[in-house]
Design an enzyme around this catalytic site. Structure first.
Site, PDB file in Angstrom:
ATOM      1  N   HIS A  79       0.834  -1.202   0.000  1.00  0.00           N
ATOM      2  CA  HIS A  79       0.000   0.000   0.000  1.00  0.00           C
ATOM      3  C   HIS A  79       0.868   1.251   0.000  1.00  0.00           C
ATOM      4  O   HIS A  79       1.022   1.934   1.022  1.00  0.00           O
ATOM      5  CB  HIS A  79      -0.943   0.001   1.208  1.00  0.00           C
ATOM      6  CG  HIS A  79      -2.049  -1.000   1.098  1.00  0.00           C
ATOM      7  ND1 HIS A  79      -2.060  -2.181   1.805  1.00  0.00           N
ATOM      8  CD2 HIS A  79      -3.173  -1.004   0.340  1.00  0.00           C
ATOM      9  CE1 HIS A  79      -3.148  -2.868   1.512  1.00  0.00           C
ATOM     10  NE2 HIS A  79      -3.837  -2.184   0.614  1.00  0.00           N
ATOM     11  N   HIS A 110      -7.099   6.753  -3.164  1.00  0.00           N
ATOM     12  CA  HIS A 110      -7.976   5.765  -2.523  1.00  0.00           C
ATOM     13  C   HIS A 110      -7.358   5.055  -1.333  1.00  0.00           C
ATOM     14  O   HIS A 110      -8.075   4.514  -0.490  1.00  0.00           O
ATOM     15  CB  HIS A 110      -8.419   4.718  -3.560  1.00  0.00           C
ATOM     16  CG  HIS A 110      -7.405   3.665  -3.827  1.00  0.00           C
ATOM     17  ND1 HIS A 110      -6.266   3.897  -4.587  1.00  0.00           N
ATOM     18  CD2 HIS A 110      -7.323   2.374  -3.418  1.00  0.00           C
ATOM     19  CE1 HIS A 110      -5.554   2.795  -4.637  1.00  0.00           C
ATOM     20  NE2 HIS A 110      -6.159   1.858  -3.947  1.00  0.00           N
ATOM     21  N   ASP A 111      -6.036   5.022  -1.221  1.00  0.00           N
ATOM     22  CA  ASP A 111      -5.364   4.388  -0.076  1.00  0.00           C
ATOM     23  C   ASP A 111      -4.460   5.375   0.656  1.00  0.00           C
ATOM     24  O   ASP A 111      -3.468   4.974   1.279  1.00  0.00           O
ATOM     25  CB  ASP A 111      -4.542   3.180  -0.538  1.00  0.00           C
ATOM     26  CG  ASP A 111      -5.364   1.905  -0.584  1.00  0.00           C
ATOM     27  OD1 ASP A 111      -6.360   1.801   0.158  1.00  0.00           O
ATOM     28  OD2 ASP A 111      -5.027   1.001  -1.377  1.00  0.00           O
ATOM     29  N   ASP A 149      -8.764  -1.447  -8.105  1.00  0.00           N
ATOM     30  CA  ASP A 149      -8.087  -1.631  -6.831  1.00  0.00           C
ATOM     31  C   ASP A 149      -7.558  -3.049  -6.658  1.00  0.00           C
ATOM     32  O   ASP A 149      -6.530  -3.260  -5.998  1.00  0.00           O
ATOM     33  CB  ASP A 149      -9.055  -1.283  -5.694  1.00  0.00           C
ATOM     34  CG  ASP A 149      -8.357  -1.140  -4.361  1.00  0.00           C
ATOM     35  OD1 ASP A 149      -7.133  -0.932  -4.340  1.00  0.00           O
ATOM     36  OD2 ASP A 149      -9.045  -1.229  -3.325  1.00  0.00           O
ATOM     37  N   HIS A 193       1.393   1.507  -5.868  1.00  0.00           N
ATOM     38  CA  HIS A 193       0.076   0.869  -5.957  1.00  0.00           C
ATOM     39  C   HIS A 193      -0.974   1.887  -6.388  1.00  0.00           C
ATOM     40  O   HIS A 193      -1.813   1.604  -7.245  1.00  0.00           O
ATOM     41  CB  HIS A 193      -0.306   0.258  -4.608  1.00  0.00           C
ATOM     42  CG  HIS A 193      -1.758  -0.106  -4.495  1.00  0.00           C
ATOM     43  ND1 HIS A 193      -2.352  -1.082  -5.268  1.00  0.00           N
ATOM     44  CD2 HIS A 193      -2.746   0.398  -3.702  1.00  0.00           C
ATOM     45  CE1 HIS A 193      -3.635  -1.180  -4.947  1.00  0.00           C
ATOM     46  NE2 HIS A 193      -3.902  -0.285  -4.002  1.00  0.00           N
TER      47      HIS A 193
END
Length: 463
Positions: A189, A229-230, A339, A193
């Site tokens: 993560h 998103h992360d 994802d 990524h």
């Protein structure tokens, strides 16, 4: 040899020594020390971000040029600020000078910070819509700035910077902050990524079922959600945060803890940089809410809810993409696919991602063992293997999702993704049954998969 802090690498008319190749943000420049008005260039090597100095060649200085539009001999050396953000002064300098030419602004192509990526990286960007896009190579070619470079390029390519009147300096600063808020120490993560998910999202946005219906707002939202998103992912999953009484678990009441944090972190950076401050308050708040809706959809614990709803729409054939809510739902599904698309990549790429996510799981398990906590499913390196984890993930999570996506968008890309996943699953099966240094890249699809003790819902947050 004295080497200063992270400098970019842009070789000009001479080879760049190996010790410079790993540095960010610099170009090679041959000159004598008199250019800087200093009797000894070693004095300058103490300035962070200024010079990489090779004592074996006293005429070779590797510096950052900040006046690309001015005289070729004009060089500015920038000391880094105390805070983590690296100021991109050359871009600001360009913008300030270009304000004198406001009437010509629309005729000048949008610049990408002093051409800090070129050559092979530029060639790769020309094929950014290719499903075989190697994000690991691209990250190396951009000196670790794959997320910044890729996202900026896509926003510019779609014309969103001009359409939404985004200030380029604020946009670049936002992207720098986003990239830096991903934890490089996380095996999986991290910013690479995020860049990979953004590239996959771009591929899905180009699919005929979507591209003919999406608005510019949808595209902006989708790309920003993919990139953030992360954001600030700690490298552990939600159950770990809950059982260790982490403040985030309390803050979000043990519900979509990580996804809520990613969303709020993204909103915080949008507001800190003022990227949307020129928009009406209602519009910027609406974008922030929609951004959260997309990011929250990546919560893998809610996978079945989204998948059931998607399947029902497809069974009833009632998805109407002229409807804003339906388009938003499809964007949610696209981001979910992006994802977890690693099993759908070509074997060499998919295998690298498998190693990274498995190592992150095992690192969490090591911490849990150290502190006498119950080890989370799949996080015990003594009782799990990479192939076992990957086969289970494909069987229970990836295959059901991408099968429904191929029903929605029955294209060459969808068939390619399903084909790669079948081959990759067979490769892991072969590896589990008969370990070898490297399984064949194209094993038979009919290969039987080994038994696995994985069940649906046992997966840590691999998103």
């Amino acid at each position: 040899m004295e080497v200063c802090y992270q400098l970019p690498v842009l070789p000009l008319d001479r080879p760049v020594p190996k010790h410079v190749l790993s540095r960010r943000g610099a170009i090679s420049f041959s000159s004598s020390s008199s250019l800087f008005g200093a009797p000894d260039p070693r004095q300058l090597s103490q300035r962070r971000g200024a010079i990489s100095y090779d004592s074996s060649d006293q005429t070779a200085l590797y510096i950052r040029m900040l006046a690309r539009l001015g005289s070729e001999s004009e060089v500015a050396v920038c000391s880094a600020p105390e805070r983590r953000v690296r100021r991109l002064l050359s871009l600001q300098r360009y913008l300030h000078s270009s304000r004198l030419l406001r009437g010509l602004a629309q005729q000048i192509p949008l610049p990408i910070l002093d051409e800090d990526y070129s050559g092979q990286a530029r060639c790769m960007l020309e094929k950014v819509g290719n499903w075989n896009f190697d994000i690991f190579l691209f990250d190396r070619l951009t000196n670790g700035n794959s997320l910044i470079t890729l996202t900026f390029h896509l926003l510019d390519q779609y014309g969103l910077v001009e359409l939404f009147r985004l200030d380029v300096v604020r946009l670049w600063r936002f992207l720098v902050l986003v990239q830096e808020d991903y934890h490089a120490r996380n095996p999986y993560h991290n910013a690479v990524h995020a860049a990979d998910v953004t590239q996959a999202m771009y591929c899905y946005l180009r699919e005929p079922a979507l591209s003919k219906s999406l608005t510019s707002y949808d595209i902006l939202l989708g790309l920003l959600a993919a990139a953030t998103h992360d954001l600030d992912h700690p490298g552990v999953n939600q159950p770990f945060l809950i059982k260790t009484d982490h403040y985030l678990a309390s803050l979000y009441k043990n519900t979509s803890v990580l996804e809520n944090h990613h969303w709020k972190s993204a909103v915080g950076l949008l507001r800190e940089t003022g990227l949307l401050s020129h928009l009406p308050a209602e519009d910027s708040l609406s974008l922030e809410r929609d951004l959260g809706s997309l990011i929250l959809a990546t919560d893998i614990s809610r996978q079945n809810d989204y998948l059931s709803r998607f399947r029902l729409h497809l069974d009833q054939n009632n998805l109407c993409l002229s409807n804003a809510s339906h388009r938003h739902f499809v964007l949610q599904m696209a981001l979910k696919c992006a994802d977890i698309c690693n099993p759908c990549r070509p074997w060499e790429l998919s295998k690298q991602w498998s190693k990274k996510v498995t190592e992150e799981f095992f690192q969490q398990g090591d911490v849990e063992k150290k502190h006498k906590l119950e080890v989370s499913p799949l996080c015990d390196r003594a009782n799990n293997t990479m192939g076992n984890i990957q086969i289970g993930f494909m069987t229970y999570v990836a295959e059901p999702l991408f099968t429904e996506w191929s029903r929605f968008s029955d294209t060459r890309l969808s068939q390619t993704m399903l084909g790669h996943m079948g081959l990759n699953k067979a490769s892991w099966g072969s590896r589990e049954q008969s370990p070898s240094p490297d399984p064949p890249p194209t094993p038979p699809l009919a290969h039987a998969s080994p038994k696995t003790n994985l069940r649906e819902g046992e997966y840590p947050d691999a998103s």
